[in-house]
Design a protein around this motif. Sequence first.
Motif, PDB file in Angstrom:
ATOM      1  N   GLU A   1      59.349   5.174   2.247  1.00  0.00           N
ATOM      2  CA  GLU A   1      60.089   3.913   2.471  1.00  0.00           C
ATOM      3  C   GLU A   1      59.407   2.741   1.765  1.00  0.00           C
ATOM      4  N   HIS A   2      58.077   2.870   1.601  1.00  0.00           N
ATOM      5  CA  HIS A   2      57.329   1.826   0.880  1.00  0.00           C
ATOM      6  C   HIS A   2      57.123   2.203  -0.592  1.00  0.00           C
ATOM      7  N   GLY A   3      57.770   3.280  -1.028  1.00  0.00           N
ATOM      8  CA  GLY A   3      57.625   3.714  -2.427  1.00  0.00           C
ATOM      9  C   GLY A   3      56.255   4.310  -2.722  1.00  0.00           C
ATOM     10  N   VAL A   4      55.586   4.801  -1.668  1.00  0.00           N
ATOM     11  CA  VAL A   4      54.219   5.317  -1.834  1.00  0.00           C
ATOM     12  C   VAL A   4      54.236   6.852  -1.840  1.00  0.00           C
ATOM     13  N   PRO A   5      53.638   7.483  -2.859  1.00  0.00           N
ATOM     14  CA  PRO A   5      53.577   8.951  -2.865  1.00  0.00           C
ATOM     15  C   PRO A   5      52.559   9.492  -1.862  1.00  0.00           C
ATOM     16  N   VAL A   6      52.773  10.762  -1.485  1.00  0.00           N
ATOM     17  CA  VAL A   6      51.914  11.391  -0.456  1.00  0.00           C
ATOM     18  C   VAL A   6      51.316  12.685  -0.992  1.00  0.00           C
ATOM     19  N   LEU A   7      50.008  12.836  -0.770  1.00  0.00           N
ATOM     20  CA  LEU A   7      49.321  14.106  -1.033  1.00  0.00           C
ATOM     21  C   LEU A   7      48.981  14.729   0.312  1.00  0.00           C
ATOM     22  N   LEU A   8      49.340  15.993   0.479  1.00  0.00           N
ATOM     23  CA  LEU A   8      48.953  16.704   1.705  1.00  0.00           C
ATOM     24  C   LEU A   8      47.893  17.744   1.374  1.00  0.00           C
ATOM     25  N   ASP A   9      46.848  17.779   2.203  1.00  0.00           N
ATOM     26  CA  ASP A   9      45.837  18.819   2.118  1.00  0.00           C
ATOM     27  C   ASP A   9      46.334  19.967   2.999  1.00  0.00           C
ATOM     28  N   GLY A  10      46.823  21.004   2.337  1.00  0.00           N
ATOM     29  CA  GLY A  10      47.442  22.115   3.071  1.00  0.00           C
ATOM     30  C   GLY A  10      46.505  23.293   3.286  1.00  0.00           C
ATOM     31  N   ALA A  11      45.187  23.068   3.111  1.00  0.00           N
ATOM     32  CA  ALA A  11      44.232  24.189   3.187  1.00  0.00           C
ATOM     33  C   ALA A  11      44.400  24.997   4.473  1.00  0.00           C
ATOM     34  N   GLN A  12      44.623  24.290   5.595  1.00  0.00           N
ATOM     35  CA  GLN A  12      44.718  24.995   6.885  1.00  0.00           C
ATOM     36  C   GLN A  12      46.154  25.353   7.260  1.00  0.00           C
ATOM     37  N   ALA A  13      47.114  24.884   6.488  1.00  0.00           N
ATOM     38  CA  ALA A  13      48.509  25.104   6.894  1.00  0.00           C
ATOM     39  C   ALA A  13      49.084  26.397   6.327  1.00  0.00           C
ATOM     40  N   LEU A  14      48.747  26.693   5.082  1.00  0.00           N
ATOM     41  CA  LEU A  14      49.359  27.845   4.407  1.00  0.00           C
ATOM     42  C   LEU A  14      49.257  29.157   5.188  1.00  0.00           C
ATOM     43  N   PRO A  15      48.074  29.453   5.798  1.00  0.00           N
ATOM     44  CA  PRO A  15      47.987  30.741   6.502  1.00  0.00           C
ATOM     45  C   PRO A  15      48.790  30.793   7.798  1.00  0.00           C
ATOM     46  N   HIS A  16      49.241  29.643   8.288  1.00  0.00           N
ATOM     47  CA  HIS A  16      49.859  29.618   9.624  1.00  0.00           C
ATOM     48  C   HIS A  16      51.359  29.359   9.626  1.00  0.00           C
ATOM     49  N   CYS A  17      51.857  28.683   8.606  1.00  0.00           N
ATOM     50  CA  CYS A  17      53.287  28.366   8.661  1.00  0.00           C
ATOM     51  C   CYS A  17      53.928  28.454   7.282  1.00  0.00           C
ATOM     52  N   SER A  18      55.232  28.564   7.294  1.00  0.00           N
ATOM     53  CA  SER A  18      55.916  28.648   6.010  1.00  0.00           C
ATOM     54  C   SER A  18      56.082  27.223   5.474  1.00  0.00           C
ATOM     55  N   ILE A  19      55.808  27.072   4.191  1.00  0.00           N
ATOM     56  CA  ILE A  19      55.794  25.742   3.569  1.00  0.00           C
ATOM     57  C   ILE A  19      56.914  25.673   2.543  1.00  0.00           C
ATOM     58  N   ASP A  20      57.657  24.569   2.590  1.00  0.00           N
ATOM     59  CA  ASP A  20      58.669  24.341   1.558  1.00  0.00           C
ATOM     60  C   ASP A  20      58.440  22.929   1.014  1.00  0.00           C
ATOM     61  N   VAL A  21      57.752  22.858  -0.113  1.00  0.00           N
ATOM     62  CA  VAL A  21      57.353  21.539  -0.633  1.00  0.00           C
ATOM     63  C   VAL A  21      58.570  20.693  -1.031  1.00  0.00           C
ATOM     64  N   THR A  22      59.641  21.364  -1.440  1.00  0.00           N
ATOM     65  CA  THR A  22      60.845  20.610  -1.842  1.00  0.00           C
ATOM     66  C   THR A  22      61.510  20.010  -0.608  1.00  0.00           C
ATOM     67  N   ALA A  23      61.647  20.809   0.454  1.00  0.00           N
ATOM     68  CA  ALA A  23      62.249  20.284   1.692  1.00  0.00           C
ATOM     69  C   ALA A  23      61.373  19.175   2.276  1.00  0.00           C
ATOM     70  N   LEU A  24      60.052  19.349   2.187  1.00  0.00           N
ATOM     71  CA  LEU A  24      59.135  18.317   2.700  1.00  0.00           C
ATOM     72  C   LEU A  24      59.225  17.026   1.882  1.00  0.00           C
ATOM     73  N   ASP A  25      59.618  17.178   0.606  1.00  0.00           N
ATOM     74  CA  ASP A  25      59.674  16.037  -0.320  1.00  0.00           C
ATOM     75  C   ASP A  25      58.279  15.447  -0.546  1.00  0.00           C
ATOM     76  N   VAL A  26      57.262  16.325  -0.464  1.00  0.00           N
ATOM     77  CA  VAL A  26      55.886  15.859  -0.653  1.00  0.00           C
ATOM     78  C   VAL A  26      55.610  15.754  -2.159  1.00  0.00           C
ATOM     79  N   ASP A  27      54.749  14.793  -2.528  1.00  0.00           N
ATOM     80  CA  ASP A  27      54.499  14.562  -3.952  1.00  0.00           C
ATOM     81  C   ASP A  27      53.431  15.501  -4.505  1.00  0.00           C
ATOM     82  N   PHE A  28      52.371  15.722  -3.716  1.00  0.00           N
ATOM     83  CA  PHE A  28      51.305  16.644  -4.102  1.00  0.00           C
ATOM     84  C   PHE A  28      50.929  17.474  -2.872  1.00  0.00           C
ATOM     85  N   TYR A  29      50.722  18.772  -3.076  1.00  0.00           N
ATOM     86  CA  TYR A  29      50.330  19.641  -1.959  1.00  0.00           C
ATOM     87  C   TYR A  29      49.225  20.568  -2.465  1.00  0.00           C
ATOM     88  N   CYS A  30      48.109  20.611  -1.748  1.00  0.00           N
ATOM     89  CA  CYS A  30      46.933  21.352  -2.224  1.00  0.00           C
ATOM     90  C   CYS A  30      46.555  22.457  -1.241  1.00  0.00           C
TER      91      CYS A  30
END
Length: 413
Positions: free
Chosen positions: A199-228
């Motif tokens: 909403e403020h035009g600010v991009p978001v980076l998510l640190d997904g190190a702990q998320a990948l093994p536990h849940c299904s990730i859809d970076v397009t649906a999340l609309d996240v700018d960077f995911y690591c």
Amino acid sequence: MSTHLHSPSLRLEKVRGDFPALHQSVNGRPLVYLDNAATAQKPEAVIEAVSSYYRTDNSNVHRGVHTLSQRATDAFEAARANIARYIGASSPKEVIFTRGTTEAINLVAFCFGGTRFKKGDEVIVSEMEHHSNIVPWQMACERSGAVLRVIPVTDSGELQMEAFRALLSERTKLVAVTHISNSLGTINPVEEIISAAHEHGVPVLLDGAQALPHCSIDVTALDVDFYCFSSHKMFGPTGFGVLFGKEHWLEQLPPYQGGGDMIKVVDFAGTTYNDLPHKFEAGTPHIAGAIGLSAAMDYVSGVGFEFIANQEKDLLLYATGRLKAIDGLVIVGNAKHKAAVVSFNLGSAHPYDVGTILDKFGIGVRTGHHCTQPLMKRLGIPGTVRASFSFYNSRAEIDQLELAVRKAAAMLL
Ligand code: PLP
């Protein structure tokens, strides 16, 4: 799958059979591996994919006309396409191979921060970040004159979302937060964070190190700018990981490192850089790492997120109940939404002493600050003992943990 494997306990037995390292003794006891947030064990499918690559296809990629080099290149790029599909990227061009989460964040801090941060700009991180999502931003701020702003956490280990919203301003150039806390298990409201930042035009980076093994990730649906994320926490090889970036961002950023593969033409008069994703991948890559991570993703898909979610929810509830019942034990991190991580302290006993005793019982846990010193400072503790579970852990292992913690309490308190 045959019908008898619908029984959760039989499925668990079968899944455990896929991980050779789980079946060994440590200090004369059957191994109880509860350090999955540090790194996960590897299934046969991953070990086999990596060793088969080295046995039959080993060669360098992108450069050879000979058969082995073509086979290696095909396997490497097929891995990228599979990884892109798995995380919901719209193209393999958006999948940059790195050494892990740490390098992926450093890449963005260097390339994005180096070109877009100016004096007085702000970067927002949170108080619960791993050092690898703090220090690269501090370094980028030092280079540019930008300032780090920090989202505070509550006593139970949740982000203070009102405070986050108040931090967003026209000075904010990037928000970089963890999807799931490695120390506490908190699952952050990342959709809310992304939409508030956007909403403020600010991009978001998510640190997904702990998320990948536990849940299904859809970076397009999340609309996240960077995911690591890192391969090794996701049942794949160490020393390998991924930076997902939206194509339009990656196109705008300068390269990270110079060398082979990231160029089209090199001339002393000037160099033309390669197209995505190769622009960000200088030098010979970790070919077996890509093949291994792709195999790990296929393996996890085969296990299925329904089984994983049910199993991990059960382990979290069971472990929380068993450990809470021990006199003097305090659980650190009680967020409403938690991954299967239980951090705790035993009276005034040092976490290191508790961990050492648990090891004597064959139980592997992590102790210390978990690379989150600012979070430990905020909580007023030197560290914790952290038991982190994977879908291959069992209630019987938690019973072993409880027994050993009780023995540690009898010795230390
Ligand atoms: N971020 C989080 C949340 C982590 O848990 C870790 C590892 O523990 C990292 C980043 C760093 O990952 P790696 O060391 O694989 O680069």
